[in-house]
Motif scaffolding. Structure first.
Motif, PDB file in Angstrom:
ATOM      1  N   ALA A 417       0.915  -1.313   0.031  1.00  0.00           N
ATOM      2  CA  ALA A 417      -0.057  -0.030  -0.016  1.00  0.00           C
ATOM      3  C   ALA A 417       1.044   1.345   0.044  1.00  0.00           C
ATOM      4  O   ALA A 417       0.454   2.193  -0.677  1.00  0.00           O
ATOM      5  CB  ALA A 417      -0.945  -0.017   1.296  1.00  0.00           C
ATOM      6  N   VAL A 418       2.020   1.064   0.592  1.00  0.00           N
ATOM      7  CA  VAL A 418       3.087   2.368   0.715  1.00  0.00           C
ATOM      8  C   VAL A 418       3.542   2.460  -0.630  1.00  0.00           C
ATOM      9  O   VAL A 418       3.513   3.747  -1.222  1.00  0.00           O
ATOM     10  CB  VAL A 418       4.065   2.064   1.638  1.00  0.00           C
ATOM     11  CG1 VAL A 418       5.101   3.092   1.578  1.00  0.00           C
ATOM     12  CG2 VAL A 418       3.612   2.161   3.119  1.00  0.00           C
ATOM     13  N   ILE A 419       4.005   1.575  -1.198  1.00  0.00           N
ATOM     14  CA  ILE A 419       4.480   1.562  -2.657  1.00  0.00           C
ATOM     15  C   ILE A 419       3.286   2.083  -3.727  1.00  0.00           C
ATOM     16  O   ILE A 419       3.516   2.721  -4.711  1.00  0.00           O
ATOM     17  CB  ILE A 419       5.030   0.121  -2.925  1.00  0.00           C
ATOM     18  CG1 ILE A 419       6.086  -0.222  -2.421  1.00  0.00           C
ATOM     19  CG2 ILE A 419       5.393   0.579  -4.727  1.00  0.00           C
ATOM     20  CD1 ILE A 419       6.793  -1.367  -2.430  1.00  0.00           C
ATOM     21  N   ASP A 420       2.330   1.598  -3.551  1.00  0.00           N
ATOM     22  CA  ASP A 420       0.997   2.112  -4.422  1.00  0.00           C
ATOM     23  C   ASP A 420       0.758   3.312  -4.213  1.00  0.00           C
ATOM     24  O   ASP A 420       0.554   4.195  -5.200  1.00  0.00           O
ATOM     25  CB  ASP A 420      -0.265   1.264  -4.206  1.00  0.00           C
ATOM     26  CG  ASP A 420      -0.351  -0.259  -4.519  1.00  0.00           C
ATOM     27  OD1 ASP A 420       0.506  -0.457  -5.428  1.00  0.00           O
ATOM     28  OD2 ASP A 420      -0.776  -0.961  -3.798  1.00  0.00           O
ATOM     29  N   TYR A 421       0.908   3.945  -3.083  1.00  0.00           N
ATOM     30  CA  TYR A 421       0.609   5.338  -2.903  1.00  0.00           C
ATOM     31  C   TYR A 421       1.740   6.123  -3.372  1.00  0.00           C
ATOM     32  O   TYR A 421       1.316   7.283  -3.787  1.00  0.00           O
ATOM     33  CB  TYR A 421       0.596   5.543  -1.104  1.00  0.00           C
ATOM     34  CG  TYR A 421       0.564   6.899  -0.515  1.00  0.00           C
ATOM     35  CD1 TYR A 421      -0.492   7.824  -1.018  1.00  0.00           C
ATOM     36  CD2 TYR A 421       1.291   7.403   0.456  1.00  0.00           C
ATOM     37  CE1 TYR A 421      -0.647   9.017  -0.535  1.00  0.00           C
ATOM     38  CE2 TYR A 421       1.188   8.532   0.796  1.00  0.00           C
ATOM     39  CZ  TYR A 421       0.214   9.519   0.483  1.00  0.00           C
ATOM     40  OH  TYR A 421       0.126  10.747   0.963  1.00  0.00           O
ATOM     41  N   ILE A 422       2.963   5.936  -2.836  1.00  0.00           N
ATOM     42  CA  ILE A 422       3.857   6.766  -3.289  1.00  0.00           C
ATOM     43  C   ILE A 422       4.189   6.798  -4.978  1.00  0.00           C
ATOM     44  O   ILE A 422       4.380   7.682  -5.496  1.00  0.00           O
ATOM     45  CB  ILE A 422       5.175   6.270  -2.650  1.00  0.00           C
ATOM     46  CG1 ILE A 422       5.157   6.618  -1.249  1.00  0.00           C
ATOM     47  CG2 ILE A 422       6.485   7.028  -3.260  1.00  0.00           C
ATOM     48  CD1 ILE A 422       6.296   6.243  -0.249  1.00  0.00           C
ATOM     49  N   SER A 423       4.096   5.700  -5.533  1.00  0.00           N
ATOM     50  CA  SER A 423       4.338   5.423  -7.064  1.00  0.00           C
ATOM     51  C   SER A 423       3.229   6.008  -7.792  1.00  0.00           C
ATOM     52  O   SER A 423       3.336   6.461  -8.886  1.00  0.00           O
ATOM     53  CB  SER A 423       4.380   3.982  -7.568  1.00  0.00           C
ATOM     54  OG  SER A 423       3.024   3.249  -7.234  1.00  0.00           O
ATOM     55  N   GLY A 424       2.032   6.224  -7.014  1.00  0.00           N
ATOM     56  CA  GLY A 424       0.903   7.012  -7.899  1.00  0.00           C
ATOM     57  C   GLY A 424       0.937   8.558  -7.729  1.00  0.00           C
ATOM     58  O   GLY A 424       0.214   9.344  -8.320  1.00  0.00           O
ATOM     59  N   MET A 425       1.883   8.922  -6.961  1.00  0.00           N
ATOM     60  CA  MET A 425       2.243  10.602  -6.692  1.00  0.00           C
ATOM     61  C   MET A 425       2.532  11.059  -8.315  1.00  0.00           C
ATOM     62  O   MET A 425       3.099  10.701  -8.861  1.00  0.00           O
ATOM     63  CB  MET A 425       2.877  10.824  -5.547  1.00  0.00           C
ATOM     64  CG  MET A 425       2.391  10.623  -4.138  1.00  0.00           C
ATOM     65  SD  MET A 425       3.501  10.967  -2.877  1.00  0.00           S
ATOM     66  CE  MET A 425       2.785  10.446  -1.461  1.00  0.00           C
ATOM     67  N   THR A 426       2.097  12.351  -8.166  1.00  0.00           N
ATOM     68  CA  THR A 426       2.938  13.259  -9.260  1.00  0.00           C
ATOM     69  C   THR A 426       4.059  13.826  -8.657  1.00  0.00           C
ATOM     70  O   THR A 426       4.067  13.919  -7.505  1.00  0.00           O
ATOM     71  CB  THR A 426       1.885  14.435  -9.731  1.00  0.00           C
ATOM     72  OG1 THR A 426       1.652  15.238  -8.598  1.00  0.00           O
ATOM     73  CG2 THR A 426       0.484  13.818 -10.215  1.00  0.00           C
ATOM     74  N   ASP A 427       4.923  14.412  -9.415  1.00  0.00           N
ATOM     75  CA  ASP A 427       6.190  14.888  -8.839  1.00  0.00           C
ATOM     76  C   ASP A 427       5.952  16.072  -7.843  1.00  0.00           C
ATOM     77  O   ASP A 427       6.327  16.283  -6.816  1.00  0.00           O
ATOM     78  CB  ASP A 427       6.780  15.666 -10.054  1.00  0.00           C
ATOM     79  CG  ASP A 427       7.398  14.616 -10.986  1.00  0.00           C
ATOM     80  OD1 ASP A 427       7.145  13.201 -10.974  1.00  0.00           O
ATOM     81  OD2 ASP A 427       8.278  14.878 -11.823  1.00  0.00           O
ATOM     82  N   VAL A 428       5.018  16.731  -8.358  1.00  0.00           N
ATOM     83  CA  VAL A 428       4.603  18.011  -7.369  1.00  0.00           C
ATOM     84  C   VAL A 428       4.066  17.763  -6.291  1.00  0.00           C
ATOM     85  O   VAL A 428       4.397  18.259  -5.033  1.00  0.00           O
ATOM     86  CB  VAL A 428       3.674  18.983  -8.154  1.00  0.00           C
ATOM     87  CG1 VAL A 428       3.068  20.182  -7.132  1.00  0.00           C
ATOM     88  CG2 VAL A 428       4.378  19.561  -9.300  1.00  0.00           C
ATOM     89  N   TYR A 429       2.995  16.781  -6.193  1.00  0.00           N
ATOM     90  CA  TYR A 429       2.503  16.148  -4.906  1.00  0.00           C
ATOM     91  C   TYR A 429       3.828  15.436  -4.009  1.00  0.00           C
ATOM     92  O   TYR A 429       3.672  15.695  -2.795  1.00  0.00           O
ATOM     93  CB  TYR A 429       1.376  15.239  -5.047  1.00  0.00           C
ATOM     94  CG  TYR A 429       0.408  14.779  -3.996  1.00  0.00           C
ATOM     95  CD1 TYR A 429      -0.128  15.661  -3.107  1.00  0.00           C
ATOM     96  CD2 TYR A 429       0.727  13.435  -3.554  1.00  0.00           C
ATOM     97  CE1 TYR A 429      -1.064  14.961  -2.164  1.00  0.00           C
ATOM     98  CE2 TYR A 429      -0.038  12.961  -2.428  1.00  0.00           C
ATOM     99  CZ  TYR A 429      -0.596  13.927  -1.621  1.00  0.00           C
ATOM    100  OH  TYR A 429      -1.242  13.282  -0.442  1.00  0.00           O
ATOM    101  N   ALA A 430       4.392  14.645  -4.696  1.00  0.00           N
ATOM    102  CA  ALA A 430       5.449  14.110  -3.877  1.00  0.00           C
ATOM    103  C   ALA A 430       6.272  15.073  -3.260  1.00  0.00           C
ATOM    104  O   ALA A 430       6.751  14.982  -2.057  1.00  0.00           O
ATOM    105  CB  ALA A 430       6.406  13.221  -4.694  1.00  0.00           C
TER     106      ALA A 430
END
Length: 445
Positions: A417-430
């Motif tokens: 779930a952590v990987i799903d959450y982070i990999s789904g981010m945009t550059d700006v959101y990250a």
């Protein structure tokens, strides 16, 4: 493998169910529309392709790249369909004639699993587990999951995104057709069979889904051992790969010219190098005749000519090697099988890209920054799911969308779930999350 079995409009998650249709779109066109209107696809507009996201000069992001790849993929599929239907009249009037639409849809999806900051984001996720604080988790998870996360791949993550049943979804994944899903799996084996290159096509959690699709479509099994199963590629994967290869290489040259990393003379030399002297002369004359004075427009004209040439030659390579492709014995990419002169011109572009573009300061800067951002987010969020009862852990977990099963009872589900959450981010959101959890910025209400 045979075409009539390989091209199927059976829909994952709706097998055996009759669905009412209110328009005349084909099932493969529905795939394309579902992808195009989805939130993960829309987020690609804010994910790095190669260069930093645009300021005053617009260069490609993941969204514009995917749209262009889809366009080239449609042309490739249509050309192959036309030529093979002429060769095999029995394919006329079958779903085979829609392979252009299938390839186009798969091209839209091919980068949807990529994390923020391009390949730097992929490396940051892998390195967190192989070199960083995540190493301590090796003994706490299964061998299969450890293999997946230490080999993390955007390709495998795209397949997961499309088929996984995230919380709140009515059906599993996007409910796409079998043929579209199979067409994005570039490396049809699990991470345990990835080898030195580390490339694989699906996580162990989605392996059974891929096996179901592969068996239904009659995709040839190549190898089976204690580590897993390796399949041949679905033939349309070669067309998706070719469309991607054509677009990223040639469009990166154009973007480098816009950013003045390459001079006009260098860019012209690379692009005209795909053609013999007679064709080059005619192209230069046409530029004069049409009154094209702006150097950027000259590059656009040459770039479009190169893409047209590469598309034609890749379609020919596919048709010429169809027997080997269907037998699962074709090696390399379609680019490897185009004419020698065109392949050499493509190789020159690749060499310049590696030397001048991918190691340019703007690219290295975004990779360095992106790597640090993803590494920090992985460390903070992983600590939170390993020790969820801590106050700070709860604060971090509470800001995660409820579509991610980050409060699951088992650690492995929480880690994915952590990987799903982070990999789904945009550059700006990250970047925004990174700044907030590090106290660098405060939310403005």
């Amino acid at each position: 493998m045979n075409w009539l079995q390989l091209i199927s409009n059976k829909r994952l998650g709706q097998e055996g169910r009759h669905m009412a249709r209110h328009d005349d779109r084909s099932e493969f066109k529905r795939d394309s529309d579902r992808l195009l209107f989805s939130a993960p696809f829309r987020r690609l507009q804010n994910k790095t392709q190669v260069f930093p996201l645009p300021g005053s000069i617009f260069v490609h992001n993941r969204l514009t790249h995917s749209l262009e790849v889809s366009c080239v993929g449609m042309s490739l599929g249509n050309d192959v369909s036309r030529q093979l239907t002429a060769r095999y009249p029995s394919l006329a009037g079958t779903l085979f004639e829609e392979i252009g639409t299938i390839v186009s849809a798969a091209c839209l999806a091919h980068d949807m699993g990529n994390p923020p900051f391009g390949h730097s984001g992929e490396r940051a996720i892998r390195s967190f587990f192989t070199e960083g604080a995540g190493q301590s988790l090796c003994s706490k998870v299964s061998e299969a999951l450890w293999s997946d996360i230490t080999h993390f791949e955007g390709n495998a993550n795209a397949f997961r995104l499309l088929v996984h049943r995230f919380k709140g979804r009515r059906d599993g994944g996007f409910v796409l057709t079998y043929s579209t899903l199979a067409s994005i799996v570039k490396y049809p084996h699990s991470s345990s069979m990835a080898g030195k290159k580390g490339k694989f096509g699906f996580f162990h959690s989605e392996q059974d889904i891929y096996l179901k699709i592969a068996n239904d479509l009659g995709i040839r099994e190549i190898e089976r051992n204690d580590n897993g199963i390796r399949f041949a590629r679905h033939p349309l994967v070669y067309l998706v790969e070719a469309a991607d290869d054509i677009c990223y290489e040639i469009m990166d040259i154009e973007d480098a010219h816009k950013l003045k990393i390459l001079s006009y003379e260098e860019t012209e030399h690379l692009l005209l190098g795909f053609f013999d002297e007679d064709v080059q002369r005619r192209m230069r004359q046409r530029i004069i005749d049409e009154g094209i004075d702006d150097v950027n427009e000259k590059v656009v004209y040459m770039r479009s000519s190169v893409i047209g040439l590469l598309e034609h030659e890749c379609a020919k390579a596919f048709v010429d090697n169809e027997e080997a492709i269907l037998a699962g014995e074709f090696t390399g990419s379609l680019i490897d099988h185009i004419s020698t002169s065109t392949r050499e011109a493509y190789r020159r572009c690749t060499e310049v890209s590696k030397a001048r573009i991918y190691n340019s300061k703007p690219v290295l800067d975004v990779e360095l920054s992106g790597y640090k951002i993803i590494e920090t987010l992985m460390e903070q969020m992983t600590q939170a799911v390993v020790a969820p009862d801590r106050y700070y852990s709860q604060q971090l977990i509470n800001r995660v969308s409820n579509q991610y099963d980050i409060t699951a009872p088992d650690l492995e589900t929480r880690l994915m779930a952590v990987i799903d959450y982070i990999s789904g981010m945009t550059d700006v959101y990250a970047l925004d999350v990174y700044q907030k959890i590090n106290g660098i910025s405060l939310p403005i209400v």
